[in-house]
Structure formats: C-alpha cells, structure tokens
Design an enzyme around this catalytic site. Structure first.
Site, PDB file in Angstrom:
ATOM      1  N   HIS A  72       4.687   4.325  -6.567  1.00  0.00           N
ATOM      2  CA  HIS A  72       3.587   4.462  -5.622  1.00  0.00           C
ATOM      3  C   HIS A  72       3.291   3.107  -5.003  1.00  0.00           C
ATOM      4  CE1 HIS A  72      -0.210   5.821  -3.955  1.00  0.00           C
ATOM      5  NE2 HIS A  72      -0.735   4.711  -4.418  1.00  0.00           N
ATOM      6  N   PRO A  73       3.133   3.038  -3.726  1.00  0.00           N
ATOM      7  CA  PRO A  73       3.287   4.114  -2.751  1.00  0.00           C
ATOM      8  C   PRO A  73       4.698   4.129  -2.159  1.00  0.00           C
ATOM      9  CG  PRO A  73       2.238   2.252  -1.676  1.00  0.00           C
ATOM     10  CD  PRO A  73       2.534   1.844  -3.097  1.00  0.00           C
TER      11      PRO A  73
END
Length: 92
Positions: A72-73
């Site tokens: 992430h991300p």
C-alpha cells in the site's frame, strides 16, 4: 458463480494519481472459491491482469489472492478488495 468488483475511485493509489475511472472484477466458484475469471478496466490494467492470469493458471482461489501480500499504496492492491468480499461469502 459468485462475482465481486471494486472501483478504482475507491482505491488509494488511483486517487493519488487522479486516475479513478475503472474497476476490477473477480468471478469464482461459490463453494470452493476457485477463481474462474477476472477483468480489469482502468489505469495500468494491461499490467495488473497478469497477477490474475497466474492465479488462474495455477488453479488458485480468491483466498489465495486475499492472502498474497499487496503493498500500500499500489494499484495492484485493488485485487484484494473483491477477493476479500468473495472469501467472506464462501462460508455463507
């Protein structure tokens, strides 16, 4: 057959890049969760589909996808959302 999808507009990296048009969709067997198909429309779709090609080739399940690390991300984490939804519905 069970189907779940997730829109790019809800995905963090797509929001950061202001590329929020599109979706990812997974189709699986209702009892085993075996992946039957996948579709993706949106930023980097041509690159992102390869993860699902590998899961399909090796007979993987939506639980396999949900268990794979997705940083992430990143755009690739979009697969985890429909996979998690389908995994939760397997026991129903």
């Amino acid at each position: 057959m069970r189907v779940a999808s997730y829109e790019f507009k809800e995905e963090g990296r797509a929001q950061v890049e202001n590329e929020t048009q599109g979706f990812a969709k997974l189709i699986c067997e209702p009892k085993s969760g075996k992946l039957l198909g996948a579709a993706i429309v949106g930023p980097s779709a041509v690159e992102l589909i390869h993860e699902m090609v590998a899961v399909l080739h090796f007979g993987g399940t939506v639980e396999t996808i949900a268990a794979l690390p997705h940083y992430h991300p990143t755009l690739s984490e979009i697969w985890t959302f429909p996979a998690d939804e389908l995994s939760a519905r397997l026991s129903q």
